[in-house]
Write an enzyme that holds these catalytic residues in place. Structure first.
Site, PDB file in Angstrom:
ATOM      1  CD  GLU A  69      -3.105  -0.961   0.435  1.00 37.19           C
ATOM      2  OE1 GLU A  69      -3.364   0.183   0.025  1.00 37.19           O
ATOM      3  OE2 GLU A  69      -3.794  -1.945   0.150  1.00 37.19           O
ATOM      4  CB  CYS A  81      -1.678   7.425   1.523  1.00 38.15           C
ATOM      5  SG  CYS A  81      -3.140   6.575   2.115  1.00 38.15           S
TER       6      CYS A  81
HETATM    7  P1  NAD Z   1       8.144   4.663   5.087  1.00 37.46           P
HETATM    8  O1  NAD Z   1       8.196   3.899   3.822  1.00 37.46           O
HETATM    9  O2  NAD Z   1       9.268   5.564   5.416  1.00 37.46           O
HETATM   10  O3  NAD Z   1       8.018   3.664   6.338  1.00 37.46           O
HETATM   11  C1  NAD Z   1       7.044   2.638   6.394  1.00 37.46           C
HETATM   12  C2  NAD Z   1       7.556   1.502   7.260  1.00 37.46           C
HETATM   13  O4  NAD Z   1       8.730   0.949   6.694  1.00 37.46           O
HETATM   14  C3  NAD Z   1       7.908   1.893   8.687  1.00 37.46           C
HETATM   15  O5  NAD Z   1       7.421   0.903   9.562  1.00 37.46           O
HETATM   16  C4  NAD Z   1       9.431   1.944   8.688  1.00 37.46           C
HETATM   17  O6  NAD Z   1       9.986   1.592   9.914  1.00 37.46           O
HETATM   18  C5  NAD Z   1       9.797   0.913   7.640  1.00 37.46           C
HETATM   19  N1  NAD Z   1      11.034   1.240   6.924  1.00 37.46           N
HETATM   20  C6  NAD Z   1      11.503   2.490   6.620  1.00 37.46           C
HETATM   21  N2  NAD Z   1      12.659   2.402   5.919  1.00 37.46           N
HETATM   22  C7  NAD Z   1      12.912   1.074   5.780  1.00 37.46           C
HETATM   23  C8  NAD Z   1      13.978   0.330   5.170  1.00 37.46           C
HETATM   24  N3  NAD Z   1      14.977   0.931   4.539  1.00 37.46           N
HETATM   25  N4  NAD Z   1      13.915  -1.022   5.215  1.00 37.46           N
HETATM   26  C9  NAD Z   1      12.899  -1.644   5.827  1.00 37.46           C
HETATM   27  N5  NAD Z   1      11.891  -0.983   6.454  1.00 37.46           N
HETATM   28  C10 NAD Z   1      11.903   0.340   6.433  1.00 37.46           C
HETATM   29  O7  NAD Z   1       6.738   5.444   5.039  1.00 37.46           O
HETATM   30  P2  NAD Z   1       6.137   6.461   6.086  1.00 37.46           P
HETATM   31  O8  NAD Z   1       6.935   7.720   6.089  1.00 37.46           O
HETATM   32  O9  NAD Z   1       5.861   5.792   7.370  1.00 37.46           O
HETATM   33  O10 NAD Z   1       4.702   6.752   5.415  1.00 37.46           O
HETATM   34  C11 NAD Z   1       4.510   7.682   4.392  1.00 37.46           C
HETATM   35  C12 NAD Z   1       4.310   7.018   3.060  1.00 37.46           C
HETATM   36  O11 NAD Z   1       3.381   5.974   3.166  1.00 37.46           O
HETATM   37  C13 NAD Z   1       3.731   7.964   2.023  1.00 37.46           C
HETATM   38  O12 NAD Z   1       4.351   7.758   0.797  1.00 37.46           O
HETATM   39  C14 NAD Z   1       2.275   7.575   1.956  1.00 37.46           C
HETATM   40  O13 NAD Z   1       1.631   7.880   0.759  1.00 37.46           O
HETATM   41  C15 NAD Z   1       2.339   6.109   2.200  1.00 37.46           C
HETATM   42  N6  NAD Z   1       1.087   5.625   2.734  1.00 37.46           N
HETATM   43  C16 NAD Z   1       0.316   4.822   1.973  1.00 37.46           C
HETATM   44  C17 NAD Z   1      -0.909   4.382   2.457  1.00 37.46           C
HETATM   45  C18 NAD Z   1      -1.795   3.474   1.666  1.00 37.46           C
HETATM   46  O14 NAD Z   1      -2.708   2.934   2.258  1.00 37.46           O
HETATM   47  N7  NAD Z   1      -1.561   3.279   0.388  1.00 37.46           N
HETATM   48  C19 NAD Z   1      -1.322   4.767   3.730  1.00 37.46           C
HETATM   49  C20 NAD Z   1      -0.503   5.605   4.464  1.00 37.46           C
HETATM   50  C21 NAD Z   1       0.716   6.021   3.972  1.00 37.46           C
END
Ligand code: NAD
Length: 456
Positions: A209, A243
Site C-alpha cells: 500500500e 496517502c
Molecule cells: P516509510 O516507507 O518511510 O516507512 C514505512 C515503514 O517501513 C515503517 O514501519 C518503517 O519503519 C519501515 N522502513 C523504513 N525504511 C525502511 C527500510 N529501509 N527497510 C525496511 N523498512 C523500512 O513510510 P512512512 O513515512 O511511514 O509513510 C509515508 C508514506 O506511506 C507515504 O508515501 C504515503 O503515501 C504512504 N502511505 C500509503 C498508504 C496506503 O494505504 N496506500 C497509507 C498511508 C501512507
C-alpha cells in the site's frame, strides 16, 4: 523475545491448526475489540503526544475503522471461510469441484506512521480473521503510539499468535530475513521496493500500500462552494499527511479565482487563525518532514497561508498558485498541508499530462458533466477515488482499497482484505464408481472426436 524465537513459535502455533478454527478467530477478534475499547483513552493520549492528533480525528479516521472492520469480520468470517461449490463440467463427471479458503500462515504487517493505529492494526485484524498468525511492526516515528500498541497487544495475546515488534530500519531488515507467508506493507514507494526485493528472495506474496500524487480535477460546471468545502476537509485533515489526500488541483482557468476564493473561505471557516491555527490542527510528524515541506514552498507562489513554526512543527493550510508540472512541488508526493493549483485551458492535454506520470493512488473529479467524468474515469488509471468528493471512498468496506502501478500492489478492506490474507485451494473430488476411458491410450479417431467435443 528474539525475532528468531518469535518466528519459530508462530510457525509452530500455526501448524497446530488452532487458528484455523472459526470459533477461535471470532473469539480473538472480540477480545481485540474489547481491548481497544478498554484502552481508548491511552490511545488518544499517545497519538496526541506524538503529533497533536485530536480525539475527534483519531476516532473518525482510526478507531472507528477498526471497530467497523472487526464487526464485519465477526459477522462474515464463518461464511467467507466455508468451502464453495463450483460447477464441475462433463469432463470430470461424476466428480464435484469446490474451493477451500485457507489461511496463509505466519504473516508480517509493516505499518506507516501517518495513521499509526489504523495502518498497523487493520491489516493485522484482517490477517487474524483469515486465520493467520501475525507479527506487527508499526512505524517507529510516532514512538508513543508504537509503544502503546506493543503494550496492549503483547500483554494480552500470546506471542505465538500475535505480537508487536517495535523498531526502525534495522528491526525491519532483521524481520525481512525470514520466510513469511505474507507481507503486508504500508509506506513509501522507495521502501516498498526494499520490501518487494526482500520478499522476492522467499517468493513471499505481498500487498504493498504505497503513495503517489493524487490529482483533483475541478471542472467549470462543478458546485464551487461544495467542491471547496470537500477539498479543504480532505486536504488539511491530518495536516495533509494522508496517502489519499488531494495532492494537487487541476482547475479550469475560467473558474480558478472563484475556486481559490472559495477554498480560502472554507479554510478560514474550519481553522481559526489563532497563534496555533487551531488546537485540533495536526502537527507535522518530525522536523525532517517539516524542513522537506518548507523547501517545497515557493514564497512567490503563496496565495494563502504560508504560516510556519518549526518549534511547534506547525505548517498552516497553504495554497500555491501559478504552479506548473515542472515545479519542485510537483515532482513527489507532498504529504503535507500544501495545496498547489494548476490552471488549465485544455482538459485533453491535462489528462495526457496526468497519464504521463506514475499511476496515482487516488484521483478526484468535481463536475456535473457525466461525459467528462466518464472520460477521466476511463482514461486515467489510479487506485481508487471519488466523483464530487475526496478521501471518503476508503470508508466503504465494499470497495477495495489499494493502488495500481507505482501506487501499490493488491488491496484490502472487508472481503478484499480477507482474500489478500487467504489462499483459495481448488479441489476436484471424485468417486470410484465411474471412469470414462476416453483419456487413456490406446487413442483412436472416435476418442479424438469425443475429446474435441468434450473439451470445447
Ligand atoms: P516509510 O516507507 O518511510 O516507512 C514505512 C515503514 O517501513 C515503517 O514501519 C518503517 O519503519 C519501515 N522502513 C523504513 N525504511 C525502511 C527500510 N529501509 N527497510 C525496511 N523498512 C523500512 O513510510 P512512512 O513515512 O511511514 O509513510 C509515508 C508514506 O506511506 C507515504 O508515501 C504515503 O503515501 C504512504 N502511505 C500509503 C498508504 C496506503 O494505504 N496506500 C497509507 C498511508 C501512507
Amino acid at each position: 523475545m528474539e525475532i528468531q524465537e518469535l518466528y519459530r513459535k508462530q510457525q509452530e502455533f500455526f501448524n497446530s491448526n488452532e487458528t484455523k478454527s472459526i470459533g477461535f478467530r471470532i473469539a480473538q477478534l472480540k477480545k481485540f475489540k474489547k481491548l481497544i475499547e478498554a484502552h481508548e483513552s491511552e490511545l488518544y493520549k499517545a497519538i496526541f503526544e506524538d503529533f497533536g492528533k485530536s480525539e475527534f480525528e483519531t476516532y473518525a479516521s482510526e478507531l472507528s475503522l477498526l471497530y467497523h472492520e472487526i464487526n464485519i469480520f465477526i459477522k462474515n468470517t464463518k461464511s467467507w471461510s466455508k468451502r464453495k461449490k463450483v460447477s464441475t463440467g462433463l469432463v470430470n463427471f461424476p466428480g464435484k469441484c469446490y474451493i477451500i479458503p485457507e489461511p496463509l500462515g505466519v504473516t508480517l504487517v509493516i505499518g506507516a506512521w501517518n495513521y499509526p493505529y489504523q495502518l498497523s492494526l487493520l491489516p493485522a485484524i484482517t490477517s487474524m480473521a483469515a486465520g493467520n498468525t501475525v507479527i506487527i511492526k508499526p512505524s517507529e516515528l510516532p514512538s508513543k503510539t508504537s509503544a502503546v500498541m506493543a503494550k496492549i497487544i503483547n500483554a494480552n495475546f500470546s506471542p505465538n499468535y500475535i505480537h508487536v515488534v517495535e523498531g526502525g530500519v534495522q528491526t525491519t531488515t532483521e524481520l525481512l530475513a525470514y520466510r513469511f507467508d505474507k507481507i503486508f506493507f504500508t509506506g513509501s514507494i522507495p521502501v516498498g521496493r526494499v520490501i518487494y526485493e526482500a520478499a522476492a528472495k522467499h517468493l513471499t506474496p505481498v500487498t504493498l500500500e504505497l503513495g503517489g500524487k493524487s490529482p483533483t480535477f475541478v471542472l467549470p460546471d462543478c458546485d464551487i462552494n461544495m467542491t471547496a468545502k470537500r477539498i479543504v476537509w480532505a486536504k488539511f485533515f491530518n495536516a495533509g499527511q494522508t496517502c489519499v489526500a488531494p495532492d494537487y488541483i487541476l482547475v479550469d482557468q475560467s473558474i480558478e479565482q472563484e475556486l481559490i476564493d472559495a477554498l480560502k473561505t472554507k479554510i478560514k471557516e474550519f481553522y481559526k487563525d489563532s497563534e496555533d491555527i487551531d488546537e485540533n490542527y495536526v502537527r507535522i510528524i518530525n522536523t525532517k518532514n517539516f524542513d522537506r515541506l518548507q523547501k517545497l514552498i515557493d514564497p512567490e507562489k503563496i496565495c494563502f497561508g504560508g504560516k510556519l513554526d518549526r518549534e511547534k512543527r506547525l505548517i498552516g493550510p497553504t495554497i500555491l498558485q501559478n504552479v506548473s508540472f515542472d515545479d519542485e512541488i510537483m515532482q513527489d508526493e507532498i504529504f503535507g498541508p500544501l495545496l498547489p493549483i494548476i490552471a488549465y485551458t485544455d482538459i485533453d492535454e491535462t489528462i495526457t499530462k496526468v497519464k504521463e506520470r506514475p499511476k496515482p493512488l487516488s484521483c478526484y473529479i468535481y463536475s456535473k458533466n457525466r461525459k467528462t467524468i466518464a472520460k477521466i474515469l476511463k482514461e486515467v488509471s489510479f487506485g481508487g477515488g471519488a466523483v464530487n468528493d475526496s478521501v471518503m471512498h476508503l470508508s466503504n468496506s465494499n470497495l477495495p482499497f489499494g493502488g495500481v502501478g507505482l501506487s501499490g500492489i493488491g488491496s484490502y478492506h472487508g472481503k478484499f482484505g480477507f482474500d489478500s490474507f487467504s489462499h483459495y485451494k481448488s479441489i476436484l473430488d471424485k468417486p470410484f464408481w465411474f471412469e470414462s476411458n476416453i483419456k487413456y491410450s490406446p487413442y483412436s479417431r472416435t476418442k479424438l472426436k469425443l475429446i474435441k467435443w468434450l473439451l470445447k
